[in-house]
Design a protein around this motif. Sequence first.
Motif, PDB file in Angstrom:
ATOM      1  N   PRO A 262     -42.934 -27.600  34.510  1.00  0.00           N
ATOM      2  CA  PRO A 262     -42.347 -26.909  33.491  1.00  0.00           C
ATOM      3  C   PRO A 262     -43.509 -26.374  32.113  1.00  0.00           C
ATOM      4  CG  PRO A 262     -40.453 -28.763  33.767  1.00  0.00           C
ATOM      5  CD  PRO A 262     -42.215 -28.914  34.360  1.00  0.00           C
ATOM      6  N   LEU A 263     -43.825 -25.171  32.107  1.00  0.00           N
ATOM      7  CA  LEU A 263     -44.705 -24.830  31.268  1.00  0.00           C
ATOM      8  C   LEU A 263     -44.432 -24.497  29.934  1.00  0.00           C
ATOM      9  CD1 LEU A 263     -46.567 -22.285  33.591  1.00  0.00           C
ATOM     10  CD2 LEU A 263     -46.858 -24.797  33.342  1.00  0.00           C
ATOM     11  N   GLY A 264     -43.195 -24.610  29.419  1.00  0.00           N
ATOM     12  CA  GLY A 264     -42.694 -24.626  27.916  1.00  0.00           C
ATOM     13  C   GLY A 264     -42.355 -23.409  27.455  1.00  0.00           C
ATOM     14  N   PHE A 265     -42.427 -22.359  28.252  1.00  0.00           N
ATOM     15  CA  PHE A 265     -42.270 -20.936  27.311  1.00  0.00           C
ATOM     16  C   PHE A 265     -41.411 -20.202  28.429  1.00  0.00           C
ATOM     17  CE2 PHE A 265     -46.029 -20.470  29.944  1.00  0.00           C
ATOM     18  CZ  PHE A 265     -45.980 -19.311  30.515  1.00  0.00           C
ATOM     19  N   GLU A 266     -40.755 -18.982  28.025  1.00  0.00           N
ATOM     20  CA  GLU A 266     -39.874 -18.190  28.698  1.00  0.00           C
ATOM     21  C   GLU A 266     -40.858 -16.756  28.813  1.00  0.00           C
ATOM     22  OE1 GLU A 266     -36.279 -17.808  26.866  1.00  0.00           O
ATOM     23  OE2 GLU A 266     -35.587 -19.929  27.328  1.00  0.00           O
ATOM     24  N   VAL A 267     -40.272 -16.119  29.968  1.00  0.00           N
ATOM     25  CA  VAL A 267     -40.884 -14.797  30.161  1.00  0.00           C
ATOM     26  C   VAL A 267     -39.593 -13.551  30.449  1.00  0.00           C
ATOM     27  CG1 VAL A 267     -41.873 -13.336  32.075  1.00  0.00           C
ATOM     28  CG2 VAL A 267     -43.065 -15.189  31.148  1.00  0.00           C
ATOM     29  N   THR A 268     -39.935 -12.409  29.729  1.00  0.00           N
ATOM     30  CA  THR A 268     -38.717 -11.444  30.171  1.00  0.00           C
ATOM     31  C   THR A 268     -39.354 -10.501  31.286  1.00  0.00           C
ATOM     32  OG1 THR A 268     -37.535 -11.527  28.168  1.00  0.00           O
ATOM     33  CG2 THR A 268     -37.436  -9.522  29.218  1.00  0.00           C
ATOM     34  N   LEU A 269     -38.812 -10.003  32.189  1.00  0.00           N
ATOM     35  CA  LEU A 269     -39.106  -9.215  33.272  1.00  0.00           C
ATOM     36  C   LEU A 269     -38.188  -8.162  33.448  1.00  0.00           C
ATOM     37  CD1 LEU A 269     -40.289 -11.560  36.236  1.00  0.00           C
ATOM     38  CD2 LEU A 269     -41.784 -10.377  34.604  1.00  0.00           C
ATOM     39  N   ALA A 270     -38.515  -6.893  33.672  1.00  0.00           N
ATOM     40  CA  ALA A 270     -37.514  -5.801  33.818  1.00  0.00           C
ATOM     41  C   ALA A 270     -38.377  -4.485  34.417  1.00  0.00           C
ATOM     42  CB  ALA A 270     -37.202  -5.210  32.438  1.00  0.00           C
ATOM     43  N   ARG A 271     -37.642  -3.862  35.389  1.00  0.00           N
ATOM     44  CA  ARG A 271     -38.169  -2.832  35.915  1.00  0.00           C
ATOM     45  C   ARG A 271     -36.973  -1.885  36.514  1.00  0.00           C
ATOM     46  NH1 ARG A 271     -39.481  -6.372  41.200  1.00  0.00           N
ATOM     47  NH2 ARG A 271     -37.349  -6.946  41.965  1.00  0.00           N
ATOM     48  N   LYS A 272     -37.467  -0.803  37.065  1.00  0.00           N
ATOM     49  CA  LYS A 272     -36.472   0.197  37.646  1.00  0.00           C
ATOM     50  C   LYS A 272     -36.937   0.532  38.868  1.00  0.00           C
ATOM     51  CE  LYS A 272     -34.354   2.163  33.335  1.00  0.00           C
ATOM     52  NZ  LYS A 272     -34.146   3.577  32.703  1.00  0.00           N
ATOM     53  N   THR A 273     -36.193   1.062  39.908  1.00  0.00           N
ATOM     54  CA  THR A 273     -36.789   1.305  41.122  1.00  0.00           C
ATOM     55  C   THR A 273     -36.065   2.541  41.725  1.00  0.00           C
ATOM     56  OG1 THR A 273     -37.275  -1.166  41.723  1.00  0.00           O
ATOM     57  CG2 THR A 273     -37.134   0.490  43.486  1.00  0.00           C
ATOM     58  N   ARG A 274     -36.819   3.492  42.499  1.00  0.00           N
ATOM     59  CA  ARG A 274     -36.474   4.508  43.241  1.00  0.00           C
ATOM     60  C   ARG A 274     -36.434   4.267  44.978  1.00  0.00           C
ATOM     61  NH1 ARG A 274     -40.085   6.559  39.773  1.00  0.00           N
ATOM     62  NH2 ARG A 274     -41.664   6.897  41.470  1.00  0.00           N
ATOM     63  N   HIS A 275     -35.357   4.685  45.390  1.00  0.00           N
ATOM     64  CA  HIS A 275     -35.205   4.192  46.920  1.00  0.00           C
ATOM     65  C   HIS A 275     -35.039   5.642  47.777  1.00  0.00           C
ATOM     66  CE1 HIS A 275     -33.609   0.832  44.598  1.00  0.00           C
ATOM     67  NE2 HIS A 275     -34.239   0.135  45.486  1.00  0.00           N
ATOM     68  N   GLU A 276     -35.333   5.225  49.098  1.00  0.00           N
ATOM     69  CA  GLU A 276     -35.117   6.222  49.869  1.00  0.00           C
ATOM     70  C   GLU A 276     -35.077   5.826  51.379  1.00  0.00           C
ATOM     71  OE1 GLU A 276     -37.591  10.520  51.747  1.00  0.00           O
ATOM     72  OE2 GLU A 276     -38.524   9.188  50.405  1.00  0.00           O
TER      73      GLU A 276
END
Length: 510
Positions: free
Chosen positions: A242-256
């Motif tokens: 454990p590294l002792g910090f947090e991370v937020t990840l976010a994204r949007k994706t287009r599909h075909e």
Amino acid sequence: MTPSLPAAVLTLFFVVGCGKEPPPAVADGSGAIDVVTKQNIEAHLAFLADDAREGRMAGEPGHEAAALYVADRFADLGLEPAGEGGWFQQVPLISYRLDEESTVLVAHRDGKDTPLQYKEHFTMGGDKVREENSLRAEVVYVGFGVHAPDIGYSDCGAIGVIGLMSKRMEEYYPWERVKREAGTRPGMAWITLTGEASDYYPELRGSAMLSVEVARDLFAGTPISFDEAREATEASTPASTPLGFEVTLARKTRHEVITSPNVVGIVRGTDPGLANEYVVYSAHLDHNGIGAPVEDDDIYNGAYDNAMGSSLLIETARVFAAAPPRRSILFIAVTAEERGLLGSDYFAHYPTVPTESMVANINLDMPLFLYPVADIIAFGSEHSSLAATVEAAIDAEGFGLTPDPMPEENIFRRSDQYSFVRKGVPATFLVPGYASMDPDIDGQAVVVEHRKHHYHQPSDDLSRPVDWDSAVRFTRANARIGYAIANDDARPTWNKGDFFGEMFARQLSP
């Protein structure tokens, strides 16, 4: 594999003449292989790697034209079409692209939020299925992120993944190149018969790749430094930390939803008792299409990767069409290898011949003939009875056999042969080694230069040098392997206790 632990943890880890009575074929193909010529291979290469094919991206017109070319050559040779109602097996694919404006990566440490910049600090791919993702979680370093409960080992559960650059990746893919290519090509997944994306793990809700500079900063003050973590990974001794910090990840994706064809043909065997068994030759026909320009060139021709392997596949088909062996030979030019072994994986799941009838796979992928080649590396042959067959075949063409010089790269899992291995089929994947017949040429230095400056670059085009004598001998050696397998009374078998044979739980036997 799907993580089994429920903890909401974000993991980090480090990330190849019909119509005539056929002449009797001897076990190693001697005589039949004399039809191999430089002129034929060169003609196929010239078509497949031409700028007009636009890099043969799966699902694009350039790949369609290449697939038609291979099908026409198979037809000219008198092969039987073995796709689904013809030469083609259409592979249904989800093509997905990241909305680059939506990308978010924020580090949360000691009450401070540190937003990172897309491409400058991190890269990110899209989600195979979901249009939008967002997560916040604790960060844990887990080495390679291995989950193998069957052998009593698992790094940890995860809801997201952040990749770190190993030393080798940093050497061959400097961050400037990663930045240049980020977002230029779609991700892809093949679609199952029930309409689901293959190899999709919904519990993983986000992913990213960090630059080395940013990774060092994020590891500062944690129980393990970035360099310590990387050294542990290189030594295969990582431990979850454990590294002792947090991370937020976010994204949007287009599909075909798109399709792209595998091309499949058969040379029918001559022995009524063995003709319903198949030696499978494979080579991926696709490459990386049009991408980020380098010196004003944006066509990623893939001359060596893998127009060359596909050209050798066609010439090998010509050999067997002229002199069929006892077992049948199945030739398949697969799509979407560059997108994750997708065409071969789809074929392995939905083969046009029974799975149990495939006795061996011989794969052709990016053979480099940049100098007079003196040795061959046969990835995977050591796992099965193919080892002796391969050694005899390459020795007959004047090549030495060299053990895998880079086992840490796990090449046996990184090209299309692995799709067949996962279905229990013994396989081998031959590439030229580092030894040169010209004592003034350092073969390893030449290969390293190609991998650094031409592999997956627009410069892998028809301007690259080719030692054609090596290409011809290499093709002959691959054909000899097929003849030896196809004319043997017994099928190849996995070595007793072999990891792959045990893991995929099917010994091929009569």
